[in-house]
Motif scaffolding. Structure first.
Motif, PDB file in Angstrom:
ATOM      1  N   PRO A  51       0.803  -1.231   0.000  1.00 32.72           N
ATOM      2  CA  PRO A  51       0.000   0.000   0.000  1.00 32.72           C
ATOM      3  C   PRO A  51       0.840   1.287   0.000  1.00 32.72           C
ATOM      4  O   PRO A  51       0.305   2.365   0.221  1.00 32.72           O
ATOM      5  CB  PRO A  51      -0.766  -0.115   1.319  1.00 32.72           C
ATOM      6  N   PHE A  52       2.155   1.186  -0.254  1.00 34.43           N
ATOM      7  CA  PHE A  52       2.992   2.392  -0.242  1.00 34.43           C
ATOM      8  C   PHE A  52       2.664   3.315  -1.412  1.00 34.43           C
ATOM      9  O   PHE A  52       2.447   4.510  -1.236  1.00 34.43           O
ATOM     10  CB  PHE A  52       4.474   2.010  -0.266  1.00 34.43           C
ATOM     11  N   ALA A 100       4.343  -5.700   5.264  1.00 36.61           N
ATOM     12  CA  ALA A 100       3.155  -4.875   4.996  1.00 36.61           C
ATOM     13  C   ALA A 100       2.641  -5.086   3.583  1.00 36.61           C
ATOM     14  O   ALA A 100       1.425  -5.116   3.351  1.00 36.61           O
ATOM     15  CB  ALA A 100       3.484  -3.402   5.218  1.00 36.61           C
ATOM     16  N   VAL A 101       3.545  -5.230   2.628  1.00 32.53           N
ATOM     17  CA  VAL A 101       3.155  -5.455   1.241  1.00 32.53           C
ATOM     18  C   VAL A 101       2.605  -6.872   1.073  1.00 32.53           C
ATOM     19  O   VAL A 101       1.600  -7.086   0.383  1.00 32.53           O
ATOM     20  CB  VAL A 101       4.347  -5.228   0.297  1.00 32.53           C
ATOM     21  N   ALA A 102       3.250  -7.839   1.723  1.00 34.85           N
ATOM     22  CA  ALA A 102       2.797  -9.234   1.645  1.00 34.85           C
ATOM     23  C   ALA A 102       1.385  -9.384   2.195  1.00 34.85           C
ATOM     24  O   ALA A 102       0.553 -10.109   1.625  1.00 34.85           O
ATOM     25  CB  ALA A 102       3.758 -10.129   2.420  1.00 34.85           C
ATOM     26  N   ILE A 103       1.092  -8.683   3.281  1.00 35.67           N
ATOM     27  CA  ILE A 103      -0.247  -8.753   3.876  1.00 35.67           C
ATOM     28  C   ILE A 103      -1.291  -8.273   2.879  1.00 35.67           C
ATOM     29  O   ILE A 103      -2.396  -8.825   2.791  1.00 35.67           O
ATOM     30  CB  ILE A 103      -0.298  -7.916   5.171  1.00 35.67           C
ATOM     31  N   GLY A 104      -0.946  -7.248   2.113  1.00 37.40           N
ATOM     32  CA  GLY A 104      -1.870  -6.746   1.101  1.00 37.40           C
ATOM     33  C   GLY A 104      -2.202  -7.800   0.063  1.00 37.40           C
ATOM     34  O   GLY A 104      -3.369  -7.965  -0.322  1.00 37.40           O
ATOM     35  N   TYR A 105      -1.203  -8.532  -0.401  1.00 40.81           N
ATOM     36  CA  TYR A 105      -1.445  -9.580  -1.396  1.00 40.81           C
ATOM     37  C   TYR A 105      -2.172 -10.775  -0.788  1.00 40.81           C
ATOM     38  O   TYR A 105      -2.994 -11.424  -1.443  1.00 40.81           O
ATOM     39  CB  TYR A 105      -0.125 -10.023  -2.028  1.00 40.81           C
ATOM     40  N   PHE A 141      13.259  14.272  -5.815  1.00 44.30           N
ATOM     41  CA  PHE A 141      13.428  13.371  -4.676  1.00 44.30           C
ATOM     42  C   PHE A 141      12.783  12.034  -5.009  1.00 44.30           C
ATOM     43  O   PHE A 141      12.031  11.910  -5.979  1.00 44.30           O
ATOM     44  CB  PHE A 141      12.833  13.965  -3.395  1.00 44.30           C
ATOM     45  N   VAL A 142      13.085  11.031  -4.197  1.00 45.04           N
ATOM     46  CA  VAL A 142      12.538   9.691  -4.392  1.00 45.04           C
ATOM     47  C   VAL A 142      11.807   9.271  -3.124  1.00 45.04           C
ATOM     48  O   VAL A 142      12.327   9.400  -2.016  1.00 45.04           O
ATOM     49  CB  VAL A 142      13.647   8.664  -4.709  1.00 45.04           C
ATOM     50  N   MET A 143      10.590   8.780  -3.313  1.00 38.93           N
ATOM     51  CA  MET A 143       9.800   8.239  -2.203  1.00 38.93           C
ATOM     52  C   MET A 143       9.104   7.010  -2.733  1.00 38.93           C
ATOM     53  O   MET A 143       8.182   7.107  -3.537  1.00 38.93           O
ATOM     54  CB  MET A 143       8.800   9.267  -1.701  1.00 38.93           C
ATOM     55  N   SER A 144       9.586   5.836  -2.302  1.00 37.62           N
ATOM     56  CA  SER A 144       9.087   4.603  -2.909  1.00 37.62           C
ATOM     57  C   SER A 144       9.275   3.413  -1.975  1.00 37.62           C
ATOM     58  O   SER A 144       9.757   2.365  -2.377  1.00 37.62           O
ATOM     59  CB  SER A 144       9.812   4.358  -4.243  1.00 37.62           C
ATOM     60  N   GLY A 145       8.895   3.596  -0.704  1.00 43.36           N
ATOM     61  CA  GLY A 145       9.113   2.523   0.264  1.00 43.36           C
ATOM     62  C   GLY A 145      10.570   2.130   0.325  1.00 43.36           C
ATOM     63  O   GLY A 145      10.904   0.966   0.532  1.00 43.36           O
ATOM     64  N   ILE A 149      -1.856   6.320  -5.880  1.00 44.95           N
ATOM     65  CA  ILE A 149      -2.290   6.550  -4.515  1.00 44.95           C
ATOM     66  C   ILE A 149      -1.446   5.713  -3.569  1.00 44.95           C
ATOM     67  O   ILE A 149      -0.633   4.903  -4.002  1.00 44.95           O
ATOM     68  CB  ILE A 149      -3.785   6.198  -4.335  1.00 44.95           C
ATOM     69  N   GLY A 150      -1.645   5.885  -2.258  1.00 43.78           N
ATOM     70  CA  GLY A 150      -0.960   5.047  -1.289  1.00 43.78           C
ATOM     71  C   GLY A 150      -0.454   5.800  -0.082  1.00 43.78           C
ATOM     72  O   GLY A 150      -0.628   7.019   0.060  1.00 43.78           O
ATOM     73  N   PHE A 151       0.152   5.078   0.815  1.00 38.66           N
ATOM     74  CA  PHE A 151       0.687   5.586   2.069  1.00 38.66           C
ATOM     75  C   PHE A 151       1.701   6.699   1.828  1.00 38.66           C
ATOM     76  O   PHE A 151       1.597   7.798   2.384  1.00 38.66           O
ATOM     77  CB  PHE A 151       1.334   4.412   2.819  1.00 38.66           C
ATOM     78  N   ASP A 152       2.688   6.426   0.981  1.00 35.57           N
ATOM     79  CA  ASP A 152       3.712   7.428   0.672  1.00 35.57           C
ATOM     80  C   ASP A 152       3.102   8.664   0.016  1.00 35.57           C
ATOM     81  O   ASP A 152       3.530   9.797   0.281  1.00 35.57           O
ATOM     82  CB  ASP A 152       4.777   6.844  -0.270  1.00 35.57           C
ATOM     83  N   VAL A 153       2.118   8.449  -0.843  1.00 35.11           N
ATOM     84  CA  VAL A 153       1.496   9.563  -1.575  1.00 35.11           C
ATOM     85  C   VAL A 153       0.771  10.496  -0.613  1.00 35.11           C
ATOM     86  O   VAL A 153       0.872  11.727  -0.714  1.00 35.11           O
ATOM     87  CB  VAL A 153       0.539   9.035  -2.660  1.00 35.11           C
TER      88      VAL A 153
END
Length: 263
Positions: free
Chosen positions: A53-54, A201-206, A105-109, A66-70
């Motif tokens: 969900p990042f 966190a990503v694995a839980i999403g899948y 800048f970079v924001m990507s988990g 969309i997502g957490f980082d966004v």
């Protein structure tokens, strides 16, 4: 002759007014006028929008990222008076794009590893999720040792790949990488991969959309968290870090964690 001269002068006067009006209207473009009105500088954020969900593409609704980082970066931009334009690209090319000035800048988990810190500056970490092995239930994997003789997938140039290489030193498996997380999941479902290493966190999403997927912890799978990357020496690093700390202290980050990881 006088009549001709008067007409000539009248035409010249009209033309000068039109030119003046044209010059006034074309001195700035529409976007420039908007920027001047809003008084906000646009910063380009590089991300790999394949990491829910990042950050991911909302295909069900608007195709926007969309997502957490966004949510976090839009909140930070509002606090600091910036507008943010998000550019989607492969994760493996994010640092290079930052160094080349293609993004601000970079924001990507992204994990602030020691290797990456040699090339970019990071803010403090704002979230941490340990690594796990994701696999299908019928694979009967119960520990990392069960990867022996199997194929493990990881995202290229990621912290997960680094940990997988370390694990490969003690467990004999084949390590393969892909640019995008959905590609890893597809390879897992197609039985070409026996397991995938990723953030919990990503694995839980899948797992929430695939009943037959399970996880186990990974040896040395503790991560340094996720942070925002800026070019070396950028003044933006401290500016964003201060605002980020305010969001952490005020509980705003916790609210977004609940929104994206719990609800």
């Amino acid at each position: 002759m006088k009549k001709f001269f008067s007409v000539f002068m009248l035409v010249a006067l009209v033309m000068s007014v039109l030119v003046a009006c044209g010059t006034s209207n074309s001195s700035t473009s529409g976007s420039e006028e908007q920027a001047e009105t809003e008084g906000k500088k646009v910063l380009v954020m590089g991300t790999s929008a394949d990491f829910p969900p990042f950050e991911y593409i909302d295909t069900a609704k608007s195709e926007e990222i969309i997502g957490f980082d966004v949510d976090i970066i839009h909140a930070l931009a509002d606090k600091l008076g910036y507008e943010v334009e998000i550019k989607d690209m492969d994760f493996s090319g994010l640092i290079a794009a930052l160094q080349a000035g293609k993004v601000d800048f970079v924001m990507s988990g992204m994990a602030p590893t020691e290797e990456r810190k040699q090339n970019v500056d990071f803010t403090d970490s704002y979230y941490r999720s340990d690594l796990v092995l994701l696999f299908e239930e019928d694979s009967k994997i119960t520990s990392a040792d069960d990867l022996s003789g199997k194929v493990l997938g990881a995202q290229v140039n990621s912290f997960q790949e680094e940990v997988a290489k370390e694990l490969n030193g003690t467990v004999d498996f084949t390590l393969e990488t892909r640019d995008r997380t959905p590609d890893l999941i597809q390879e897992l479902k197609s039985k070409r991969f026996d397991a995938v290493i990723m953030e919990e966190a990503v694995a839980i999403g899948y797992m929430s959309t695939n009943d037959n997927l399970k996880t186990i912890s990974v040896p040395n799978g503790e991560t340094p968290g996720t942070a925002i990357a800026f070019p070396k020496g950028s003044e933006l690093t401290e500016e964003f870090n201060t605002a980020l700390k305010e969001m952490i202290d005020s509980g705003e980050i916790d609210e977004l964690v609940v929104k994206w990881f719990v609800e």
